[in-house]
Design a protein around this motif. Structure first.
Motif, short mmCIF file in Angstrom:
data_model
loop_
_atom_site.label_atom_id
_atom_site.label_comp_id
_atom_site.label_asym_id
_atom_site.label_seq_id
_atom_site.Cartn_x
_atom_site.Cartn_y
_atom_site.Cartn_z
N ARG A 187 -4.82 -23.54 46.57
CA ARG A 187 -4.00 -23.82 47.75
C ARG A 187 -3.13 -25.03 47.47
O ARG A 187 -3.49 -25.93 46.71
CB ARG A 187 -4.86 -24.05 48.99
N GLU A 188 -1.94 -25.02 48.10
CA GLU A 188 -1.05 -26.17 47.94
C GLU A 188 -1.51 -27.30 48.82
O GLU A 188 -1.94 -27.08 49.95
CB GLU A 188 0.39 -25.77 48.27
N MET A 189 -1.44 -28.52 48.29
CA MET A 189 -1.97 -29.66 49.04
C MET A 189 -1.04 -30.86 48.92
O MET A 189 -0.41 -31.05 47.88
CB MET A 189 -3.34 -30.05 48.49
N ASN A 190 -0.97 -31.66 49.98
CA ASN A 190 -0.25 -32.92 49.88
C ASN A 190 -1.16 -33.98 49.24
O ASN A 190 -2.33 -33.72 48.95
CB ASN A 190 0.27 -33.37 51.26
N ALA A 191 -0.60 -35.17 49.03
CA ALA A 191 -1.33 -36.21 48.29
C ALA A 191 -2.67 -36.54 48.95
O ALA A 191 -3.69 -36.70 48.28
CB ALA A 191 -0.48 -37.47 48.16
N ARG A 192 -2.66 -36.63 50.26
CA ARG A 192 -3.87 -36.96 50.99
C ARG A 192 -4.95 -35.88 50.84
O ARG A 192 -6.12 -36.17 50.61
CB ARG A 192 -3.49 -37.15 52.48
N GLN A 193 -4.50 -34.62 50.96
CA GLN A 193 -5.45 -33.51 50.79
C GLN A 193 -5.98 -33.46 49.36
O GLN A 193 -7.15 -33.15 49.13
CB GLN A 193 -4.76 -32.19 51.15
N ARG A 194 -5.09 -33.75 48.40
CA ARG A 194 -5.53 -33.76 47.01
C ARG A 194 -6.57 -34.85 46.78
O ARG A 194 -7.55 -34.65 46.07
CB ARG A 194 -4.34 -33.98 46.07
N ALA A 195 -6.35 -36.01 47.42
CA ALA A 195 -7.30 -37.13 47.24
C ALA A 195 -8.69 -36.72 47.73
O ALA A 195 -9.70 -37.04 47.10
CB ALA A 195 -6.80 -38.36 48.00
N GLU A 196 -8.73 -35.98 48.83
CA GLU A 196 -10.03 -35.52 49.34
C GLU A 196 -10.64 -34.45 48.44
O GLU A 196 -11.82 -34.49 48.11
CB GLU A 196 -9.88 -34.97 50.77
N ALA A 197 -9.80 -33.50 48.02
CA ALA A 197 -10.29 -32.42 47.16
C ALA A 197 -10.73 -32.97 45.81
O ALA A 197 -11.73 -32.52 45.25
CB ALA A 197 -9.19 -31.37 46.97
N ARG A 198 -10.00 -33.95 45.31
CA ARG A 198 -10.34 -34.56 44.02
C ARG A 198 -11.71 -35.22 44.10
O ARG A 198 -12.57 -35.02 43.23
CB ARG A 198 -9.27 -35.59 43.65
N ALA A 199 -11.93 -36.00 45.16
CA ALA A 199 -13.22 -36.69 45.32
C ALA A 199 -14.36 -35.68 45.39
O ALA A 199 -15.42 -35.87 44.78
CB ALA A 199 -13.19 -37.57 46.57
N GLU A 200 -14.13 -34.59 46.11
CA GLU A 200 -15.17 -33.58 46.28
C GLU A 200 -15.48 -32.88 44.97
O GLU A 200 -16.65 -32.67 44.61
CB GLU A 200 -14.68 -32.56 47.32
N LEU A 201 -14.42 -32.54 44.24
CA LEU A 201 -14.61 -31.85 42.96
C LEU A 201 -15.36 -32.74 41.96
O LEU A 201 -16.28 -32.28 41.27
CB LEU A 201 -13.24 -31.44 42.39
N ILE A 202 -14.96 -34.00 41.89
CA ILE A 202 -15.61 -34.93 40.97
C ILE A 202 -17.10 -35.04 41.31
O ILE A 202 -17.97 -34.97 40.44
CB ILE A 202 -14.94 -36.32 41.04
N GLN A 203 -17.37 -35.21 42.61
CA GLN A 203 -18.75 -35.36 43.04
C GLN A 203 -19.59 -34.15 42.64
O GLN A 203 -20.70 -34.29 42.13
CB GLN A 203 -18.75 -35.50 44.56
N LYS A 204 -19.01 -32.97 42.84
CA LYS A 204 -19.73 -31.75 42.52
C LYS A 204 -20.00 -31.65 41.02
O LYS A 204 -21.12 -31.41 40.59
CB LYS A 204 -18.90 -30.55 43.00
#
Lengths: 352, 352
Positions: free
Chosen positions: A330-347
Motif C-alpha cells: 500500500r502507498e503510505m505517507n512519511a508518517r504512515q511509513r514511520a509507523e509501518a517501519r517500526a512495526e516491521l522492525i519489531q516483528k
C-alpha cells in the motif's frame, strides 16, 4: 521470476556470508560500454534512443548472461518500483529518473544487473556479499565477453573503451565496496579515513553513491580513475593496498572500543539501540539507519547474540521507503511509513 | 530508627496511595514559627544560635509530636546525608548549607519534619502522598498546639505570627502540592498553566522549590501570601478553586493524547522510555527524570501494566545522587553514578 518477487527475497549481497563481511558489506564491479557507430545517449535523437533500447534489450536477454533473470522496462515501471530498484542498488538514480526508453536486466539472485541506456549504452554490474572483488571481476568479464560476441563496443586503440564521461574512459571499470565503519565514526577518526582515500585517488561516499550523505556509518569506497591503467592494476591497488588498511583500521577501533575504558559507553549505545528498535512505535529512516548500524556493530562484537547478521542487513533494505510500501502493498505517507517501519522492525527482531 | 535507615524505606509520600495521585504526587503544609523574645536567626549572635538550637531540639524531642522519630544534628551530619535529606524533601537547601547549629526532627514515616534554625526558628512540615491537604493541616495544627504548650511564639495582635521573611507573616502557613503534568507539557499548554497560577497569586516552581528547574514535568504549586487571610481562607482558595482546575486540565490533556490522533506518538514516547530505562548502561539524572516521567504517565494511562506506580515513584528518589551513594554505600563521581543509576533502575524494573 519477476519484479514483484524481489521484496520477498534477500539479495545475495545481504547474506553477510562473504569474506571480511564484518566490515565489507558488499563488493561491486561495473563496466561501462557503448556501441560503436552510435552516439552517446545524450547526443541521441529520440528514435535512436528507442532503437538502442530495443536492440540492447534483445541481445542482453538472448545472450544468456542473465541466467534465470528478467528484464524490467523502466519506462513502463511504476515510480515505486523504480525507487525499489534504486534501494536494492540494482539501478542508478539517474536511470530511475531518466525520461527516455530504458531498462535493466537482473539475474535471479540479483548478483548481475545490466542497465540499458544509462549514461552509457550499457552499464553492467556484479554485486556480491562481503569482499568478493576477484570473483565479481571474473564474472563481469565473462558477461562482457558474452555480449561482445553479439555487440561491437566503441573502442579506441590508444584510450581504450570510450564512455560518455571522461572519468570512465579506458577500462570502463569501476570497483567499489560498501563499508560499515561505525567504530571509526565513534572514535572520531573518519576524517583521517577521508583524507587517506583522497590521497589514494579513491572516492569515499554515502550509501547511494555520489552526492548522498553517509547514512548510519555506511560508506562506498571506489576507484576514481580508469584511464591509463589496466584492469589488473586497478584491482590490485584497490584490493591489496587500500582496502586491507581500511578493514584493519576499523577492526582496531572496534577492539579499542569494545575492550578499552569506553566499553560501557559503547555497550550503552548498543543496548539502547536494540531496545529502541524493539519498542518504538514510529521510526524515520535516518534514525533506523543510525540504530541498525549500532546493532550491526553489537552483533559483530558478540554483544548481541540473538539476532543473525543477515536479519540486520535485510532490515536496512526492507525498511527503505519503497520497499516498505511494496512489501506491505500500500502507498503510505512519511508518517504512515514511520509507523509501518517500526512495526516491521519489531516483528523481524522478535522472530529471533 | 535512624538516618541510615531512610534509604531502605519508601517515604509515605511516595506510596501513590492518596486521592488524585495520578496528578498530585504529594501534599505539603508548613508552618513558620519564631520564639518570642529572641531575634530572628539572621540577627542572632553565635551563642544565641547555639542556645536556640539546644532549647528547640530539647522541646521538640520531649514533646512527643515526632511519634517514633529521631533528631538529626545537621552540624555533625555528613554532606551526603544532608543532601539525601534535601532529596527526600525533609530539609531545605538553605538548612542543609547553613553554617550555624541546626537540625531536623523527623517522624518514623517521614510525614513530619521539624526544622530547627532554618530561616525561622522552627519550620514544621507535614508531607503526605496524594491530595491530603486537609489531613495535613489538621496534623500540623496538632503539632503546633503541642509545641505551643511548651514554647511561646512571637505573635502580633494585628499581623499575626511574625516571621523572618514578610511573605510568611500572618498565618505562617504555606501549602503546596507536587504536581505531575506530563500531558500539559506534551501538548504545549504549560504556559497557560503558569499564567493561571500567577493570576491566582500562586507560585508554580520546579521540584526542589524556588530557583530550581522543573525536572521531568514535576512542579510545586504553592500559595504566595499568608498575610490578611485566615488559614481557612488560604486552604479553601487553594483546594477548592485552584487545584481542581489543574487536575482536570491535566486529565483532559491526557485523555486527548491517549485517545486522539496523537495516540501513536504518545505510545511511541512511552514505550521508548521504558525500553531505555530497562536497557541503558549509563544514565544521568536529567534523562532519568524525563524518562520516568513518561513511564509514570504510561502507568497511569494503563499503557504499562507490569510496573506499580509506587516503584516508579521510589525510583525518582532512589536514583538521586545522594540516595544512590548512600544506598550503594560508596562515594561516586558523576560517571560512576550514571552507571550505578542505570543498573539500579534496570534491577528495580525487572523485579516486576
Amino acid at each position: 521470476m519477476k519484479l514483484a518477487d524481489l521484496t520477498q527475497q534477500a539479495s545475495e549481497w545481504l547474506r553477510a556470508s562473504g569474506p571480511s563481511h564484518e566490515v565489507v558489506i558488499s563488493s561491486r564491479v561495473r563496466l561501462a560500454r557503448n556501441l560503436a557507430g552510435m552516439p552517446f545517449l545524450s547526443k541521441c535523437t529520440p528514435s535512436q534512443q528507442t532503437e538502442l533500447e530495443q536492440r540492447l534489450r534483445q541481445h542482453v536477454v538472448a545472450s544468456d548472461v542473465m541466467g534465470n533473470g528478467f528484464y524490467v522496462d523502466l519506462t513502463a515501471a511504476k515510480p515505486l518500483d523504480r525507487q525499489m530498484l534504486v534501494e536494492r542498488h540494482l539501478i542508478s538514480r539517474h536511470l530511475a529518473n531518466a525520461k527516455y526508453p530504458r531498462g535493466v536486466a537482473i539475474s535471479a539472485d540479483e548478483t548481475v544487473a545490466i542497465m540499458v541506456n544509462e549514461e552509457d549504452h550499457l552499464r553492467m554490474q556484479v554485486l556480491r556479499s562481503g569482499l568478493q572483488l576477484d570473483q565479481a571481476i571474473e564474472q563481469i568479464n565473462r558477461i562482457d565477453d558474452a555480449l561482445e560476441q553479439r555487440l561491437d563496443w566503441a573502442f579506441h586503440g590508444r584510450f581504450g573503451y570510450l564512455t560518455a564521461c571522461p572519468t570512465n574512459v579506458g577500462t570502463g571499470l569501476r570497483i567499489s565496496v560498501m563499508l560499515h565503519l561505525p567504530a571509526l565514526k565513534l572514535t572520531g577518526e573518519l576524517d583521517k579515513v577521508f583524507h587517506a582515500a583522497r590521497d589514494m585517488h579513491l572516492a569515499l561516499r554515502g550509501l547511494y553513491g555520489e552526492g548522498t550523505k553517509a547514512a548510519g556509518d555506511f560508506f562506498q569506497l571506489s576507484n576514481q580513475t580508469t584511464l591509463g591503467k589496466t584492469e589488473q592494476q586497478i584491482v590490485e591497488e584497490f584490493t591489496q593496498q587500500a582496502l586491507p588498511g581500511y578493514i584493519q583500521y576499523e577492526m582496531q577501533a572496534r577492539d579499542a572500543l569494545a575492550n578499552g575504558p569506553e566499553r560501557t559507553g559503547l555497550d550503552d549505545k548498543i543496548y539502547r539501540a536494540i531496545a529502541l528498535l524493539r519498542s518504538a512505535r514510529m521510526m524515520n529512516s535516518d534514525e533506523m539507519m543510525y540504530l541498525l548500524s549500532l546493532v550491526r556493530l553489537g552483533v559483530n562484537l558478540g554483544r548481541i547474540t540473538d539476532i543473525p547478521l543477515q536479519t540486520v542487513n535485510e532490515l536496512f533494505l526492507l525498511t527503505q521507503p519503497a520497499h516498505l510500501q511494496r512489501f506491505l502493498q500500500r502507498e503510505m505517507n512519511a508518517r504512515q511509513r514511520a509507523e509501518a517501519r517500526a512495526e516491521l522492525i519489531q516483528k523481524r527482531l522478535s522472530d529471533h
